[in-house]
Scaffold this motif. Structure first.
Motif, short mmCIF file in Angstrom:
data_model
loop_
_atom_site.label_atom_id
_atom_site.label_comp_id
_atom_site.label_asym_id
_atom_site.label_seq_id
_atom_site.Cartn_x
_atom_site.Cartn_y
_atom_site.Cartn_z
N ALA A 130 0.83 -1.21 0.00
CA ALA A 130 0.00 0.00 0.00
C ALA A 130 0.86 1.26 0.00
O ALA A 130 0.54 2.25 -0.68
CB ALA A 130 -0.93 -0.02 1.22
N ARG A 131 1.94 1.24 0.77
CA ARG A 131 2.81 2.42 0.84
C ARG A 131 3.50 2.68 -0.50
O ARG A 131 3.63 3.82 -0.93
CB ARG A 131 3.84 2.23 1.94
CG ARG A 131 4.72 3.46 2.20
CD ARG A 131 5.58 3.27 3.42
NE ARG A 131 6.48 4.39 3.61
CZ ARG A 131 7.39 4.46 4.58
NH1 ARG A 131 7.48 3.46 5.46
NH2 ARG A 131 8.19 5.50 4.68
N VAL A 132 3.92 1.61 -1.15
CA VAL A 132 4.59 1.76 -2.45
C VAL A 132 3.63 2.27 -3.51
O VAL A 132 3.92 3.24 -4.22
CB VAL A 132 5.22 0.42 -2.89
CG1 VAL A 132 5.70 0.50 -4.34
CG2 VAL A 132 6.37 0.03 -1.98
N THR A 133 2.47 1.65 -3.62
CA THR A 133 1.52 2.06 -4.66
C THR A 133 0.91 3.42 -4.38
O THR A 133 0.42 4.09 -5.29
CB THR A 133 0.39 1.01 -4.80
OG1 THR A 133 -0.24 0.82 -3.53
CG2 THR A 133 0.94 -0.31 -5.29
N GLY A 134 0.93 3.84 -3.12
CA GLY A 134 0.36 5.14 -2.77
C GLY A 134 1.32 6.30 -2.92
O GLY A 134 0.92 7.47 -2.78
N CYS A 135 2.59 6.00 -3.20
CA CYS A 135 3.59 7.07 -3.35
C CYS A 135 3.60 7.61 -4.76
O CYS A 135 3.55 6.85 -5.74
CB CYS A 135 4.98 6.52 -2.99
SG CYS A 135 6.30 7.75 -3.15
N ASP A 136 3.66 8.93 -4.91
CA ASP A 136 3.70 9.55 -6.24
C ASP A 136 4.93 10.44 -6.43
O ASP A 136 4.98 11.24 -7.36
CB ASP A 136 2.42 10.36 -6.50
CG ASP A 136 2.21 11.46 -5.46
OD1 ASP A 136 3.09 11.65 -4.60
OD2 ASP A 136 1.16 12.13 -5.52
N ASP A 137 5.91 10.29 -5.54
CA ASP A 137 7.14 11.09 -5.65
C ASP A 137 8.19 10.30 -6.42
O ASP A 137 8.66 9.25 -5.94
CB ASP A 137 7.67 11.45 -4.26
CG ASP A 137 8.96 12.26 -4.35
OD1 ASP A 137 8.95 13.32 -4.98
OD2 ASP A 137 9.99 11.80 -3.81
N PRO A 138 8.59 10.75 -7.60
CA PRO A 138 9.54 9.99 -8.44
C PRO A 138 10.87 9.71 -7.75
O PRO A 138 11.42 8.62 -7.89
CB PRO A 138 9.73 10.89 -9.67
CG PRO A 138 8.51 11.75 -9.71
CD PRO A 138 8.13 11.98 -8.28
N GLU A 139 11.42 10.69 -7.01
CA GLU A 139 12.71 10.49 -6.37
C GLU A 139 12.64 9.42 -5.28
O GLU A 139 13.54 8.60 -5.14
CB GLU A 139 13.21 11.82 -5.79
CG GLU A 139 13.62 12.83 -6.84
CD GLU A 139 14.72 12.30 -7.76
OE1 GLU A 139 15.67 11.67 -7.24
OE2 GLU A 139 14.62 12.48 -8.98
N THR A 140 11.55 9.45 -4.51
CA THR A 140 11.38 8.43 -3.47
C THR A 140 11.24 7.05 -4.08
O THR A 140 11.86 6.08 -3.63
CB THR A 140 10.15 8.75 -2.61
OG1 THR A 140 10.32 10.02 -1.98
CG2 THR A 140 9.94 7.69 -1.53
N LEU A 141 10.42 6.96 -5.13
CA LEU A 141 10.22 5.68 -5.81
C LEU A 141 11.53 5.16 -6.40
O LEU A 141 11.82 3.97 -6.36
CB LEU A 141 9.16 5.82 -6.89
CG LEU A 141 7.72 5.98 -6.39
CD1 LEU A 141 6.81 6.41 -7.53
CD2 LEU A 141 7.21 4.69 -5.76
N ARG A 142 12.32 6.07 -6.95
CA ARG A 142 13.60 5.67 -7.53
C ARG A 142 14.54 5.12 -6.44
O ARG A 142 15.23 4.12 -6.66
CB ARG A 142 14.24 6.86 -8.23
CG ARG A 142 15.59 6.55 -8.86
CD ARG A 142 16.09 7.72 -9.67
NE ARG A 142 17.41 7.46 -10.20
CZ ARG A 142 18.07 8.27 -11.01
NH1 ARG A 142 17.50 9.40 -11.39
NH2 ARG A 142 19.27 7.98 -11.44
#
Length: 303
Positions: A271-283
């Motif tokens: 849920a935390r991963v799919t709910g994140c929309d910040d590209p730098e954090t996801l990277r």
């Protein structure tokens, strides 16, 4: 049927004509030092209405050892009819060019590679007559290149490593190293590597990860794959839609890498991963996903 992985498995040898010679240490066979290599016509059709084509045909020239022909075949699965075709290719080329002829078969799974490596004779056991035993490249003997510096030393070999290990659980680390190695190379060098890798991963889960890495790490390139990703993003809604699409792709890639590595992914992590929309954090999370011991560890430093 010819498909993108099939094309990538042998076209990489046309892209870098000396790649085969550099496999000497990997395959532990006494290959000659090729001074030059030439792509020859791959049409083996006879006057009779039977068309036969070897995937790629090279002539390797050495000042010390003379010339030899290298027929390269991409093999996606076991095919009982193939050994006879390979025997035809080798005998035809030997007859046509009068040069020693070797056969290299590239595979993407161990079972197919082991099958292809078995010697097959055209005659009965007591009269073998013509025996075919290809040199085989596959996940059983290709190096797993996960160090960007090592990948940068030989981009073609790193690409072949990614293609042959396309179905391995550790493919995420290989692709990450390759994308990192491409960041500092000219666009005309990176473009064919990006495309060969994309073709070699076609219809496999790892292709989504590669597309994400290209979009995030190599977004400045104008390769076919990068343009395709951008086109999809435009359809999703221009700037905002593109950001959302890339975020979703990055989230999917993170979860894919964790799952491919056999790690348990709890619902709260998902849920935390799919709910994140910040590209730098996801990277950052994607980078950690290829090495962490547990899914929760991607959230290092409380990110």
């Amino acid at each position: 049927m010819v498909n993108p992985p099939h094309e990538a498995m042998h076209h990489i040898f046309r892209h870098d004509l000396h790649l085969f010679s550099r496999l000497r240490d990997v395959l532990e066979i006494p290959l000659p030092d090729a001074v030059d290599a030439v792509v020859l016509p791959n049409d083996l059709t006879e006057t009779r209405p039977v068309e036969r084509r070897v995937d790629t045909l090279l002539r390797l020239d050495s000042a010390k050892d003379g010339s030899l022909l290298l027929a390269i075949e991409a093999q996606g699965k076991k095919d009982p009819s193939k050994p006879a075709s390979w025997a035809y290719y080798v005998s035809y080329l030997w007859t046509k060019y009068g040069l020693p002829t070797a056969l290299l078969v590239v595979c993407q799974d161990r079972a197919t590679a082991e099958w292809a490596a078995r010697p097959v004779a055209s005659g009965p056991a007591y009269l073998p007559t013509l025996s075919v035993q290809p040199i085989v490249v596959g996940p059983h003997n290709m190096p797993v290149i996960t160090d960007p510096a090592r990948a940068a030393e030989d981009l073609a070999l790193a690409t072949l490593s990614a293609i042959t290990h396309a179905g391995d659980p550790g493919i995420g680390a290989i692709l990450k190293a390759l994308s990192a190695a491409l960041r500092d190379v000219p666009e005309n060098v990176a473009d064919p590597i990006i495309e060969f890798t994309a073709q070699g991963l076609s219809k496999r889960p790892a292709q989504d990860l590669w597309r994400t890495l290209v979009a995030v790490d190599l977004s400045f390139y104008k390769s076919y794959l990068a343009e395709e990703i951008r086109d999809e993003a435009r359809v999703e809604g221009r700037a905002e839609g593109r950001a959302q699409g890339l975020a979703q792709g990055s989230a999917d890639a993170i979860l894919l890498v964790l799952e491919q590595r056999g790690l348990d992914v709890p619902d709260d992590v998902r849920a935390r991963v799919t709910g994140c929309d910040d590209p730098e954090t996801l990277r950052a999370w994607l980078t950690r996903a290829v090495t962490v011991a547990s899914a929760e560890e991607i959230f290092a430093d409380g990110e």
